[in-house]
Design an enzyme around this catalytic site. Structure first.
Site, PDB file in Angstrom:
ATOM      1  N   SER A  91      -0.001 -31.665 -19.157  1.00 20.93           N
ATOM      2  CA  SER A  91      -0.642 -31.061 -17.990  1.00 20.93           C
ATOM      3  C   SER A  91      -0.149 -29.627 -17.814  1.00 20.93           C
ATOM      4  O   SER A  91      -0.310 -28.797 -18.718  1.00 20.93           O
ATOM      5  CB  SER A  91      -0.361 -31.923 -16.754  1.00 20.93           C
ATOM      6  OG  SER A  91      -1.231 -31.614 -15.696  1.00 20.93           O
TER       7      SER A  91
ATOM      8  N   ASP B  17      -9.679 -38.944 -18.193  1.00 19.06           N
ATOM      9  CA  ASP B  17      -8.824 -38.023 -17.443  1.00 19.06           C
ATOM     10  C   ASP B  17      -9.636 -37.393 -16.315  1.00 19.06           C
ATOM     11  O   ASP B  17     -10.589 -36.662 -16.567  1.00 19.06           O
ATOM     12  CB  ASP B  17      -8.274 -36.944 -18.381  1.00 19.06           C
ATOM     13  CG  ASP B  17      -7.164 -36.121 -17.761  1.00 19.06           C
ATOM     14  OD1 ASP B  17      -7.128 -35.978 -16.525  1.00 19.06           O
ATOM     15  OD2 ASP B  17      -6.316 -35.617 -18.520  1.00 19.06           O
TER      16      ASP B  17
ATOM     17  N   HIS C 182      -4.941 -39.432 -17.101  1.00 22.64           N
ATOM     18  CA  HIS C 182      -4.218 -38.177 -17.284  1.00 22.64           C
ATOM     19  C   HIS C 182      -2.844 -38.361 -17.932  1.00 22.64           C
ATOM     20  O   HIS C 182      -2.212 -37.377 -18.313  1.00 22.64           O
ATOM     21  CB  HIS C 182      -4.057 -37.493 -15.920  1.00 22.64           C
ATOM     22  CG  HIS C 182      -3.570 -36.079 -15.986  1.00 22.64           C
ATOM     23  ND1 HIS C 182      -4.207 -35.098 -16.732  1.00 22.64           N
ATOM     24  CD2 HIS C 182      -2.500 -35.468 -15.409  1.00 22.64           C
ATOM     25  CE1 HIS C 182      -3.557 -33.957 -16.609  1.00 22.64           C
ATOM     26  NE2 HIS C 182      -2.501 -34.151 -15.815  1.00 22.64           N
TER      27      HIS C 182
END
Length: 340
Positions: free
Chosen positions: A117, A251, A279
């Site tokens: 991320s 995601d 995610h």
């Protein structure tokens, strides 16, 4: 997945067990701030960089396996986890500098970077700023390769976000948030795939200092329109650097289409999709994740950085028909650019 001429036969490795003491948090003071990190194992360095609001604890279950063949370093980024949370620069460039400085204090000159991320954006920025210290890139549901991001994060970037986050600590709010998250999971929504991790992020903001650091970090990369920092315009610079993209096809934070765009923009990159994962694909299927990381690092040679090659890439500016070029035009129209 694409064929990669840089892939090499699997090297022989010596597996070793990892003691509990190696997984405990350690601390180094850098520039006057305490930096927390986990470090375990022996072998080629592997740096695990977490996402926004998270900490090195997100990798805890994977570190013992990865540390059998690598020296694993998992920092708590400044403003996160057990690291200090000053009123400071929380841009991706500053985080890349912080990772470099921590590695320098640990005597590590170069490493394979695994970024999740926001940590993926930090890993890409590290590779851009310090290509000579980057052996490989493994980007997991990475930010910084497209504008779209979950609307909740766009909302939190707005004025008044501090009050909204503070309300999560009111009596009964934790229960209500938990019920809402479990309902999303029960309804099989994409966001519900990451229900436990979302609750962990709520719990990671227990005080005003933590919330301030979270908001400053978020606003450095997201505004009400979405992500404001991109590496798409410089993805061509990864030519010659082994790069693997790992993404969950469900995601809801950073859409999987970003993975395909980044894959097209990064010459010779490898793409692996985790079906049914959100995610946090390394939580959904840790066995496959560890296997892919181990196989990728064992079958690719570290990037052989050359100043002349880097200069030529910059002069050429990348292939004119690539997705990176199209993305660059879009970014110019929106007057958005990375800070460095």
């Amino acid at each position: 997945m694409v064929d990669d001429p840089r892939r090499r036969p699997v090297r022989a490795v010596r597996l070793r067990s990892v003691g509990d003491a190696e997984l405990e948090l350690r601390y180094r003071v850098v520039h006057g701030y305490r930096r927390a990190f986990r470090m375990a194992g022996e072998g080629p360095p592997l740096v695990l960089i977490h996402g926004i609001g998270d900490s090195s604890a997100t990798w805890a279950e994977l570190i013992p396996d990865l540390a059998r063949t690598h020296t694993v370093i998992a920092p708590d980024l400044l403003g996160h986890g057990d690291s200090d949370k000053p009123r400071a620069d929380y841009s991706v460039a500053a985080y890349a500098n912080g990772v470099r400085d921590l590695l320098t204090t640990l005597g590590i000159e170069s490493a394979t970077l695994v970024g999740h991320s926001l940590g993926g954006g930090v890993a890409m920025q590290f590779a851009y700023q310090f290509p000579e210290r980057t052996e490989r890139l493994i980007l997991v549901s990475a930010g910084g390769v497209g504008r779209e991001v979950n609307p909740v994060l766009r909302l939190v970037s707005l004025p008044g976000a501090h009050l909204m986050l503070s309300s999560l600590r009111l009596p009964g709010m934790r229960l209500q948030v938990g019920l809402a998250v479990r309902l999303m999971k029960l309804l099989d929504t994409d966001l519900g795939q990451d229900a436990p991790d979302l609750l962990n992020l709520v719990d990671a903001l227990p005080d005003e200092t933590s919330r301030n650091a979270f908001i400053r970090t978020l606003r450095a990369v997201v505004d009400w329109r979405g992500q404001v920092v991109t590496m798409l315009d410089r993805c061509y610079l990864t030519e010659g650097m082994p790069t693997m993209l790992l993404w969950g096809d469900r995601d809801s934070v950073v859409p999987v289409r970003h993975a395909f765009g980044a894959h097209e923009a990064m010459p010779g990159s490898r793409l692996e999709i985790f079906e049914g994962a959100g995610h946090f694909p390394f939580h959904s299927d840790p066995t496959r994740f560890v296997s892919l990381v181990e196989e990728f690092t064992a079958t690719t040679a570290p990037a052989d950085w050359s100043r002349d090659h880097w200069r030529q890439l910059l002069r050429d500016g990348g292939p004119g028909t690539s997705r990176a070029r199209r993305g660059e035009r879009d970014l110019r129209e929106a007057s958005e650019r990375s800070a460095t």
